[in-house]
Enzyme design. Structure first.
Site, mmCIF file in Angstrom:
data_model
loop_
_atom_site.group_PDB
_atom_site.id
_atom_site.type_symbol
_atom_site.label_atom_id
_atom_site.label_comp_id
_atom_site.label_asym_id
_atom_site.label_seq_id
_atom_site.Cartn_x
_atom_site.Cartn_y
_atom_site.Cartn_z
ATOM 1 N N ASP A 94 -85.660 -90.929 54.649
ATOM 2 C CA ASP A 94 -85.839 -91.602 56.242
ATOM 3 C C ASP A 94 -84.707 -90.591 57.196
ATOM 4 O OD1 ASP A 94 -87.100 -93.653 55.100
ATOM 5 O OD2 ASP A 94 -85.385 -94.663 54.769
ATOM 6 N N GLU A 301 -94.966 -97.870 60.562
ATOM 7 C CA GLU A 301 -93.584 -97.917 60.566
ATOM 8 C C GLU A 301 -92.929 -96.908 61.025
ATOM 9 O OE1 GLU A 301 -91.914 -98.807 56.620
ATOM 10 O OE2 GLU A 301 -92.799 -96.806 55.662
#
Length: 405
Positions: A94, A301
């Site tokens: 991420d 997301e």
């Protein structure tokens, strides 16, 4: 191990071998050492029977195979995005990339072996601290600055430090992070430092009226800061379709508008919202809202916003179809019109990214599970150059295609 699962694993190995071809010896040795050091529960998870797998796990191997086959095909209209992990001594995911003080900083999650079986809520992603990475030049030495913030430092912490982001204002650095509180509800926290590498000191409470995951902070040309956030499934965004929190996971019908990401301008102190969170519209080519059943284009997301040639680019992950896609608009609040795919599926289930300009070039930061041998909860951050066409559209990145192939 059941025979059908053995064949499934063998098929994955053959696909991976055909895609990655020959790794460097140093990377291979690092992968062996890292995998060998994991707890025995890791091997137990990897041999989980097909009958007990979640829908997400079942689709993961199919997605990996599709990605590898695509990478080996002729793709004249796609960018070669093959890259090695930036660091190999820990697992990172991420990545949120920023340029601070003339240096490239990356704020990733820190993956660990949790020993928790995989499920669609993401409980096996039980990250507990953050390590910040930096580099002076692309391709140069990557510095790991150590633990910048730990779940043990946060007074309101429950569990799961997921994907963070960072911002700077007037010499203070702000680290924004999603974390479940003691009631197992995701909130957004803030920590501050006078150094972009940390360590960071958390605020005693989460941001008021915050929820869900994946905060991404964008600074506009006028000096205003905006936070984008949200993630469905384990990210709990689907529980906020009304003004009240819904403890149950309920989703729109396939022909209804998809759950929308959120945005709010930040206050002057960067510690709170200057306004209520509002929904962001993502439209198709006909100006209609993307529907919940449009899994190839609907928001899942990993929101990220950057500006290129005067346009706002809102990019995000499609989740269970494993793509990074983008939409463009003329306003930080949207609406944004869907444009196409930035990054094709990578090895592993999740796909999460950021985009930053450094030393005159644009770069895409992402992760995959190649270093861990395909374990989707043990990922590694990578980066590759991002290309734009003259009309401002982004050339799709094929993550396992090498230059010249």
């Amino acid at each position: 191990m059941p025979v059908n699962l053995r064949l499934h694993k063998l098929k994955e190995n053959v696909v991976a071998l055909g895609s990655f071809k020959v790794k460097t010896l140093s990377l291979a040795v690092s992968a062996v050492i890292l995998c060998a050091c994991q707890p025995s529960s890791e091997s137990e998870q990897s041999t989980q029977s097909a009958e007990s797998q979640t829908p997400a796990q079942t689709q993961q191997s199919e997605t990996t195979q599709t990605s590898m086959e695509t990478a080996n095909s002729s793709q004249d209209d796609k960018s070669a995005g093959y890259a090695e992990p930036l660091v190999t001594d820990i697992y990172t995911a991420d990545p949120s990339a920023h340029v601070f003080e003339g240096k490239l900083y990356i704020y990733p999650s820190h993956d660990v072996e949790s020993g928790i079986p995989q499920n669609d809520n993401g409980d096996h992603f039980d990250m507990r601290d953050y390590h910040i990475l930096s580099m002076d030049e692309v391709g140069g030495e990557v510095t790991d600055h150590g633990v910048a913030l730990s779940v043990d430092d946060i007074p309101w912490a429950g569990r799961q430090l997921w994907a963070p982001d960072a911002a700077e204002k007037d010499g203070t650095y702000y680290l924004y992070f999603p974390l479940k509180d003691k009631q197992d509800v995701f909130r957004i926290g803030v920590a501050t430092s006078d150094n972009p590498a940390g360590p960071f000191e958390p605020q005693p409470e989460p941001m008021a009226n915050s929820y869900s995951i994946d905060p991404a902070v964008f600074k506009d040309d006028d000096g205003e800061y905006y936070m984008y956030l949200g993630g469905i499934w384990g990210g709990q965004l689907q529980r906020y379709q009304t003004e009240e929190y819904n403890p149950k996971d309920e989703y729109p019908a396939d022909d209804e508008a998809a759950v929308k990401p959120r945005i709010a301008k930040l206050s002057d102190d960067m510690l709170s919202y200057a306004e209520p969170l509002r929904e962001i519209d993502i439209l198709d080519e006909n100006g209609e809202l993307i529907t919940a059943g449009d899994n190839d284009r609907r928001f899942f997301e990993a929101a990220w916003v950057h500006k290129y040639d005067g346009k706002y680019y809102f990019s995000y992950s499609t989740g269970d179809t494993h793509k990074i896609v983008y939409a463009t608009g003329d306003n930080p609040y949207g609406p944004f019109t869907y444009q196409g795919v930035i990054l094709e599926p990578v090895e592993g289930w999740t796909n999460h990214h950021s985009i930053a300009k450094y030393q005159g070039k644009w770069y895409l930061f992402y992760h995959d599970s190649s270093l861990s041998g395909g374990k989707t909860w043990l990922r590694s951050v990578k980066m590759t150059e991002l290309e734009y066409r003259p009309d401002g559209s982004i050339v799709t990145v094929a993550p396992y295609k090498k230059k010249g192939e």
